[in-house]
Design a protein around this motif. Structure first.
Motif, PDB file in Angstrom:
ATOM      1  N   PRO A 390       0.814  -1.231   0.000  1.00  0.00           N
ATOM      2  CA  PRO A 390       0.000   0.000   0.000  1.00  0.00           C
ATOM      3  C   PRO A 390       0.839   1.268   0.000  1.00  0.00           C
ATOM      4  N   LEU A 391       1.984   1.246   0.678  1.00  0.00           N
ATOM      5  CA  LEU A 391       2.834   2.433   0.729  1.00  0.00           C
ATOM      6  C   LEU A 391       3.599   2.630  -0.574  1.00  0.00           C
ATOM      7  N   SER A 392       3.922   1.529  -1.259  1.00  0.00           N
ATOM      8  CA  SER A 392       4.500   1.672  -2.594  1.00  0.00           C
ATOM      9  C   SER A 392       3.526   2.407  -3.505  1.00  0.00           C
ATOM     10  N   LEU A 393       2.262   2.043  -3.419  1.00  0.00           N
ATOM     11  CA  LEU A 393       1.235   2.678  -4.245  1.00  0.00           C
ATOM     12  C   LEU A 393       0.980   4.125  -3.829  1.00  0.00           C
ATOM     13  N   SER A 394       1.240   4.442  -2.554  1.00  0.00           N
ATOM     14  CA  SER A 394       0.999   5.801  -2.061  1.00  0.00           C
ATOM     15  C   SER A 394       1.978   6.806  -2.633  1.00  0.00           C
ATOM     16  N   GLY A 395       3.175   6.358  -3.002  1.00  0.00           N
ATOM     17  CA  GLY A 395       4.205   7.269  -3.493  1.00  0.00           C
ATOM     18  C   GLY A 395       4.968   7.995  -2.410  1.00  0.00           C
ATOM     19  N   LEU A 396       4.715   7.675  -1.142  1.00  0.00           N
ATOM     20  CA  LEU A 396       5.376   8.370  -0.038  1.00  0.00           C
ATOM     21  C   LEU A 396       6.743   7.748   0.263  1.00  0.00           C
ATOM     22  N   PRO A 397       7.674   8.511   0.842  1.00  0.00           N
ATOM     23  CA  PRO A 397       8.951   7.938   1.270  1.00  0.00           C
ATOM     24  C   PRO A 397       8.767   7.115   2.543  1.00  0.00           C
ATOM     25  N   VAL A 398       9.462   5.993   2.611  1.00  0.00           N
ATOM     26  CA  VAL A 398       9.332   5.081   3.751  1.00  0.00           C
ATOM     27  C   VAL A 398      10.707   4.549   4.113  1.00  0.00           C
ATOM     28  N   VAL A 399      11.004   4.504   5.409  1.00  0.00           N
ATOM     29  CA  VAL A 399      12.241   3.879   5.865  1.00  0.00           C
ATOM     30  C   VAL A 399      11.898   2.802   6.881  1.00  0.00           C
ATOM     31  N   SER A 400      12.482   1.605   6.692  1.00  0.00           N
ATOM     32  CA  SER A 400      12.327   0.529   7.668  1.00  0.00           C
ATOM     33  C   SER A 400      13.529   0.534   8.596  1.00  0.00           C
ATOM     34  N   GLN A 401      13.247   0.386   9.885  1.00  0.00           N
ATOM     35  CA  GLN A 401      14.282   0.507  10.913  1.00  0.00           C
ATOM     36  C   GLN A 401      14.094  -0.580  11.959  1.00  0.00           C
ATOM     37  N   PRO A 402      15.169  -1.236  12.420  1.00  0.00           N
ATOM     38  CA  PRO A 402      15.021  -2.265  13.455  1.00  0.00           C
ATOM     39  C   PRO A 402      14.656  -1.654  14.803  1.00  0.00           C
ATOM     40  N   VAL A 403      13.710  -2.317  15.508  1.00  0.00           N
ATOM     41  CA  VAL A 403      13.275  -1.788  16.807  1.00  0.00           C
ATOM     42  C   VAL A 403      13.272  -2.861  17.892  1.00  0.00           C
ATOM     43  N   GLY A 404      13.854  -4.011  17.612  1.00  0.00           N
ATOM     44  CA  GLY A 404      13.896  -5.039  18.635  1.00  0.00           C
ATOM     45  C   GLY A 404      13.911  -6.425  18.031  1.00  0.00           C
ATOM     46  N   PHE A 405      13.778  -7.426  18.909  1.00  0.00           N
ATOM     47  CA  PHE A 405      13.838  -8.820  18.494  1.00  0.00           C
ATOM     48  C   PHE A 405      12.669  -9.590  19.083  1.00  0.00           C
ATOM     49  N   ALA A 406      12.179 -10.548  18.313  1.00  0.00           N
ATOM     50  CA  ALA A 406      11.164 -11.486  18.779  1.00  0.00           C
ATOM     51  C   ALA A 406      11.707 -12.891  18.562  1.00  0.00           C
ATOM     52  N   ASN A 407      11.918 -13.603  19.651  1.00  0.00           N
ATOM     53  CA  ASN A 407      12.484 -14.953  19.569  1.00  0.00           C
ATOM     54  C   ASN A 407      13.806 -14.979  18.804  1.00  0.00           C
ATOM     55  N   GLY A 408      14.625 -13.960  19.049  1.00  0.00           N
ATOM     56  CA  GLY A 408      15.946 -13.896  18.442  1.00  0.00           C
ATOM     57  C   GLY A 408      15.980 -13.388  17.019  1.00  0.00           C
ATOM     58  N   LEU A 409      14.836 -12.969  16.467  1.00  0.00           N
ATOM     59  CA  LEU A 409      14.776 -12.486  15.089  1.00  0.00           C
ATOM     60  C   LEU A 409      14.404 -11.008  15.070  1.00  0.00           C
ATOM     61  N   PRO A 410      14.982 -10.233  14.156  1.00  0.00           N
ATOM     62  CA  PRO A 410      14.726  -8.787  14.127  1.00  0.00           C
ATOM     63  C   PRO A 410      13.278  -8.452  13.774  1.00  0.00           C
ATOM     64  N   VAL A 411      12.826  -7.333  14.326  1.00  0.00           N
ATOM     65  CA  VAL A 411      11.524  -6.752  13.996  1.00  0.00           C
ATOM     66  C   VAL A 411      11.772  -5.327  13.527  1.00  0.00           C
ATOM     67  N   GLY A 412      11.114  -4.941  12.439  1.00  0.00           N
ATOM     68  CA  GLY A 412      11.288  -3.595  11.915  1.00  0.00           C
ATOM     69  C   GLY A 412       9.994  -2.817  11.923  1.00  0.00           C
ATOM     70  N   VAL A 413      10.118  -1.486  11.969  1.00  0.00           N
ATOM     71  CA  VAL A 413       8.962  -0.608  11.782  1.00  0.00           C
ATOM     72  C   VAL A 413       9.194   0.257  10.552  1.00  0.00           C
ATOM     73  N   GLN A 414       8.094   0.663   9.950  1.00  0.00           N
ATOM     74  CA  GLN A 414       8.140   1.611   8.846  1.00  0.00           C
ATOM     75  C   GLN A 414       7.829   3.009   9.365  1.00  0.00           C
ATOM     76  N   TRP A 415       8.757   3.934   9.124  1.00  0.00           N
ATOM     77  CA  TRP A 415       8.486   5.356   9.296  1.00  0.00           C
ATOM     78  C   TRP A 415       8.045   5.882   7.936  1.00  0.00           C
ATOM     79  N   ILE A 416       6.935   6.567   7.897  1.00  0.00           N
ATOM     80  CA  ILE A 416       6.353   7.056   6.655  1.00  0.00           C
ATOM     81  C   ILE A 416       6.284   8.570   6.728  1.00  0.00           C
ATOM     82  N   GLY A 417       6.779   9.232   5.692  1.00  0.00           N
ATOM     83  CA  GLY A 417       6.808  10.687   5.709  1.00  0.00           C
ATOM     84  C   GLY A 417       5.961  11.298   4.615  1.00  0.00           C
ATOM     85  N   PRO A 418       5.698  12.590   4.692  1.00  0.00           N
ATOM     86  CA  PRO A 418       4.987  13.275   3.612  1.00  0.00           C
ATOM     87  C   PRO A 418       5.775  13.195   2.305  1.00  0.00           C
ATOM     88  N   ARG A 419       5.090  13.371   1.226  1.00  0.00           N
ATOM     89  CA  ARG A 419       5.687  13.279  -0.098  1.00  0.00           C
ATOM     90  C   ARG A 419       6.877  14.238  -0.231  1.00  0.00           C
TER      91      ARG A 419
END
Length: 446
Positions: A390-419
């Motif tokens: 959906p964010l690819s279709l939105s045309g907005l800039p997005v950065v994925s960033q690691p924010v922790g681990f679940a069962n030893g595996l990384p979890v990332g969040v998407q920061w989404i900014g204005p165009r």
């Protein structure tokens, strides 16, 4: 920095060490080559890695330092590139077992910019065939080699996570930078529009394709983005605080995520609250348009690129591309026009989400689950891109960033900014990164 191996230094630290003659580009090259020699039998993140070519580039960079010719902010730093990006001195294979090696006559625009900034182009990172899919075999996840690295820029993310190169250049159509960044615990940016040139990069879906950086820190990601986008480099990195910043949390996407991912992201949200951010619950808009828009545009363009190869039987080994050809090939002009209209409506809906709530940023999980095994992938593949497409279709800039681990595996969040707010988006992500140390964690591989 002396207490850490060179391969764990940031891009900015490495470039500063070269500029100050603390380290030679040759030393950097040898350190990363040694690291790759140890890790690569497990990670398999490179489709092409020629140690002698790396050494020749490093020797030229070292000679330029001695001569007082400092090229720029990446001088002597080993940077990988995804194997759909043309390189004049290395073959391009597009991740394909049947496509003949291509020896491009010239570098892609992004590679030219890397070289102009002094980078040592370290090798070609593996990709899903023709950048379609999320498994990226044979690349393994550095945190658990039994699991996938994500795709299609999986080789880039895995190589950076495993410290086989300092950073890499990937591409993102429906999530191909962000998904592997989340799975491998690194940072990946999908830029706005044409901020980074596509010339010399295989077009999976020209409408949605974006070329962007993958690195271990947000600071390095911005440094590489500035280079790729042809922006002036800066010696400092402005980091505004998060206090008072209105951030929309996409709560329906959080609710759709697995419990372990949701718990980690909830901790990140709690940290934002403690930092003084003003959080607003929002719902992802125009989701009913996403499926028709993506099928009608992305799959139609993939089908157009591969229809002839599929008819000749050259893609019989690749059900993902054959499926895209089957679905996208059925999109007629009327359906294509409707899909393009849906893309425009999706973009306007996301723009309105910012303006309607007075938001500076949005936040959501990158992928609703952690890196899976190849056996589980067929069941999970469609879900993997449910929060990125959906964010690819939105045309907005997005950065994925690691924010922790679940069962030893990384979890990332998407920061989404204005165009168009790529740099402001990165500054906010950097402010959050300053509150944590997840970006310093190193996988056990190698």
């Amino acid at each position: 920095m002396a207490d850490r191996p060179i391969t764990s230094w940031s891009v900015r630290e490495l470039a500063h060490a070269v500029a100050s003659a603390e380290l030679s580009p040759v030393e950097l090259a040898e350190a990363f080559l040694e690291r790759a020699e140890r890790a690569e039998p497990v990670v398999r993140a490179f489709a092409h890695l020629d140690p002698e070519l790396v050494r020749r580039q490093a020797e030229r960079a070292a000679a330029e330092v001695v001569a007082g010719r400092w090229r720029g902010p990446l001088h002597g730093v080993p940077i990988g590139v995804k194997d759909i990006v043309d390189t004049a001195d290395m073959p391009t294979r597009y991740g394909s077992p049947v496509w003949p090696d291509i020896h491009p006559a010239r570098d892609a625009a992004v590679v030219r910019r890397l070289r102009e900034a002094g980078a040592v182009v370290f090798g070609k990172n593996t990709t899903q065939e023709f950048a379609v899919g999320i498994a990226c075999a044979p690349t393994a996840n550095p945190w658990d080699p039994r699991r996938v690295a994500g795709g299609s820029s999986g080789g880039s993310a895995a190589a950076v996570a495993a410290r086989e190169c300092a950073a890499s250049v990937g591409s993102d159509t429906g999530g191909s930078i962000r998904i592997p960044a989340a799975f491998c615990g690194v940072v990946g940016l999908r830029p706005t529009g044409d901020r980074v040139p596509h010339d010399g990069v295989w077009p999976a879906s020209p409408t949605l394709d974006r070329v962007g950086p993958i690195a271990r820190t947000v600071d390095d990601t911005e440094l590489l983005f500035r280079c790729l986008a042809g922006l002036p480099s800066t010696s400092d990195f402005p980091v505004p605080g998060l206090a008072g910043v209105r951030i929309g949390v996409v709560t329906d996407w959080l609710a759709e995520s697995d419990d372990d991912v949701r718990d980690v992201v909830a901790e990140a949200i709690g940290l934002l609250e403690r930092a003084g951010a003003r959080l607003v619950e929002v719902t992802a808009p125009a989701m009913d348009l996403v499926g028709p828009a993506y099928r009608g545009v992305a799959l139609h363009e993939v089908a157009a690129a591969h229809r002839a190869g599929a008819a000749r039987g050259l893609l019989d080994h690749n059900p993902a591309i054959l499926g895209a050809v089957a679905v996208g090939g059925g999109v007629d002009e009327r359906a294509l026009s409707a899909a393009r209209n849906a893309v425009a409506r999706i973009g306007r809906a996301w723009d309105a989400l910012f303006t309607g709530h007075g938001l500076r940023l949005l936040l959501s999980p990158t992928v609703p689950f952690t890196a899976c095994t190849p056996v589980d992938l067929p069941v999970l593949e469609m879900r993997a891109g449910s929060l990125t497409i959906p964010l690819s279709l939105s045309g907005l800039p997005v950065v994925s960033q690691p924010v922790g681990f679940a069962n030893g595996l990384p979890v990332g969040v998407q920061w989404i900014g204005p165009r168009g707010a790529d740099l402001e988006l990165l500054a906010a992500a950097r402010a959050y990164e300053g509150l944590t140390d997840w970006h310093t964690a190193e996988p056990p591989v190698g």
